[in-house]
Design an enzyme around this catalytic site. Sequence first.
Site, mmCIF file in Angstrom:
data_model
loop_
_atom_site.group_PDB
_atom_site.id
_atom_site.type_symbol
_atom_site.label_atom_id
_atom_site.label_comp_id
_atom_site.label_asym_id
_atom_site.label_seq_id
_atom_site.Cartn_x
_atom_site.Cartn_y
_atom_site.Cartn_z
ATOM 1 N N PHE A 1 2.787 0.158 -9.200
ATOM 2 C CA PHE A 1 1.253 0.218 -9.358
ATOM 3 C C PHE A 1 0.643 -0.407 -8.267
ATOM 4 O O PHE A 1 -0.462 -1.150 -8.489
ATOM 5 C CB PHE A 1 0.830 -0.402 -10.635
ATOM 6 C CG PHE A 1 -0.404 0.282 -11.313
ATOM 7 C CD1 PHE A 1 -0.343 1.723 -11.281
ATOM 8 C CD2 PHE A 1 -1.254 -0.694 -11.895
ATOM 9 C CE1 PHE A 1 -1.515 1.929 -12.208
ATOM 10 C CE2 PHE A 1 -2.404 -0.096 -12.300
ATOM 11 C CZ PHE A 1 -2.555 1.204 -12.480
ATOM 12 N N LYS B 1 10.094 7.876 -0.504
ATOM 13 C CA LYS B 1 10.957 8.545 0.367
ATOM 14 C C LYS B 1 12.387 8.153 0.343
ATOM 15 O O LYS B 1 13.190 9.197 0.776
ATOM 16 C CB LYS B 1 10.496 8.461 1.970
ATOM 17 C CG LYS B 1 9.128 8.912 2.247
ATOM 18 C CD LYS B 1 8.926 8.760 3.770
ATOM 19 C CE LYS B 1 8.769 7.380 4.175
ATOM 20 N NZ LYS B 1 7.266 6.969 3.581
ATOM 21 N N GLU C 1 6.408 16.216 -3.058
ATOM 22 C CA GLU C 1 5.360 16.470 -1.981
ATOM 23 C C GLU C 1 4.929 15.270 -1.178
ATOM 24 O O GLU C 1 4.906 15.216 0.119
ATOM 25 C CB GLU C 1 4.118 17.421 -2.647
ATOM 26 C CG GLU C 1 3.278 17.905 -1.765
ATOM 27 C CD GLU C 1 3.644 18.989 -0.781
ATOM 28 O OE1 GLU C 1 3.988 18.587 0.598
ATOM 29 O OE2 GLU C 1 4.025 19.945 -1.214
ATOM 30 N N VAL D 1 6.523 13.529 2.461
ATOM 31 C CA VAL D 1 5.988 13.815 3.927
ATOM 32 C C VAL D 1 4.567 14.618 4.065
ATOM 33 O O VAL D 1 3.979 15.226 3.233
ATOM 34 C CB VAL D 1 6.990 15.285 4.277
ATOM 35 C CG1 VAL D 1 6.556 15.689 5.752
ATOM 36 C CG2 VAL D 1 8.386 14.869 4.155
ATOM 37 N N GLY E 1 -5.429 -1.509 9.164
ATOM 38 C CA GLY E 1 -4.509 -1.147 8.074
ATOM 39 C C GLY E 1 -3.574 0.259 8.352
ATOM 40 O O GLY E 1 -2.815 0.463 7.307
ATOM 41 N N GLU F 1 1.778 -2.083 9.806
ATOM 42 C CA GLU F 1 1.970 -3.160 9.046
ATOM 43 C C GLU F 1 2.218 -4.337 10.041
ATOM 44 O O GLU F 1 2.116 -4.188 11.274
ATOM 45 C CB GLU F 1 3.561 -3.000 8.496
ATOM 46 C CG GLU F 1 3.599 -1.765 7.502
ATOM 47 C CD GLU F 1 2.818 -2.123 6.397
ATOM 48 O OE1 GLU F 1 2.581 -3.246 5.959
ATOM 49 O OE2 GLU F 1 2.607 -1.220 5.314
ATOM 50 N N ASP G 1 10.208 5.770 10.393
ATOM 51 C CA ASP G 1 9.481 6.324 9.331
ATOM 52 C C ASP G 1 9.517 7.657 9.486
ATOM 53 O O ASP G 1 9.873 8.697 8.503
ATOM 54 C CB ASP G 1 7.958 5.793 9.294
ATOM 55 C CG ASP G 1 7.287 6.589 8.110
ATOM 56 O OD1 ASP G 1 7.169 6.183 7.025
ATOM 57 O OD2 ASP G 1 6.324 7.345 8.674
ATOM 58 N N LYS H 1 11.258 11.339 7.262
ATOM 59 C CA LYS H 1 10.558 12.471 6.858
ATOM 60 C C LYS H 1 11.289 13.839 7.486
ATOM 61 O O LYS H 1 11.403 14.597 6.754
ATOM 62 C CB LYS H 1 9.181 12.511 7.234
ATOM 63 C CG LYS H 1 8.400 11.340 6.541
ATOM 64 C CD LYS H 1 6.968 10.995 7.184
ATOM 65 C CE LYS H 1 6.299 9.982 6.644
ATOM 66 N NZ LYS H 1 4.962 9.435 7.302
ATOM 67 N N GLY I 1 -2.504 7.363 3.006
ATOM 68 C CA GLY I 1 -3.771 7.025 2.432
ATOM 69 C C GLY I 1 -3.259 7.209 0.915
ATOM 70 O O GLY I 1 -2.644 8.120 0.486
#
Length: 340
Positions: A8, A128, A152, A155, A209, A212, A223, A227, A320
């Site tokens: 959360f 992921k 969904e 990626v 932002g 990291e 990363d 994907k 996002g």
Amino acid sequence: MDIALIGFGTVGQAFAQLLHDKAEDLQARYHLTPRLVAVITQQRGSLYDPNGLNIPHLLTSMRDYDTLAHYPRNDNLQYGWTSQQAVTQSTAQVIVEATPSNLATGQPALDVCYAALDAKKHVILANKGPVSVAYNELMARASANNRLVRFESTVMAGTPSIRLAMNTLRGSNITAVKGILNGTTNYILTQMEAGMPYADALAEAQRLGYAETNPDGDVLGFDAAGKVIILAAAVFGMKLKQGDMSIKGITEITPQMIDEAKLAGERWKLIGEITPTGASVMPKRLPISHPLANIGGTTNAITYTTDVLGDVTLIGAGAGGVQTAYGMLSDLIEIHDTIR
């Protein structure tokens, strides 16, 4: 349709907000009435109410106190449940996994997914890790239990890159996939082309932002590689690990390299590329005429090369909270429509 939400943070809260904001629209357009019955976190509390949780109260407790402890009490409310309890004991028909990704082992989310499928519950992943590490195993477990796994958001966030390949392009053969799959590195390269040194571009990405505090997962290409592994499995049925592919990030790209590419009418991009024979993540110089060369900032894009349509390019947000939550919502709608 009862839902248990594991995680959360920004994405999980955005998903809950979408469920609340779109409640009337979901009922009117899809005859779907989602009910959030459980929210499970590691450090900020866990709640289960078989009659459904009040989403505005959940979000207020998190916004004002950064914990679920201030959610209003009632006789049906149960506290302190684990993910496994939510999976095996709740009324949820769908488990939504939105905890941080572990690309090395997929755990602990992978075991949660297995338990959910064995408990005859559908699974939606923003995480992921499980599909990157164990795509084939997850799909086999889902098939054995006659349940669905959708992913969904793993990626390009909510931009429907997976659905485009798996659903919309059915009837054509996809022969190659090439994409800008990491918004942080694309932002840094865009700023470098505008004259900013790498270190300054990275610092700005961190301030905004996008990156990291430890940016290695982005700038070293890991990363994007996660994907690529998911796409390779979904599109070509390939079982890859990061050790099976060439992975190189953007840390060695210099202003001189940027300028040389400009003079040649080209532009550097970090490209994930997949064919039926292999995959890679590498910085590449693309001609300005290539659709991916003109994708700037944090935007992502993917090009599917097909036998019938040629190249089909999809451009959209790759990160996002709201965008990722939208991908989860679209998965929920698809599961609902399929089981109906």
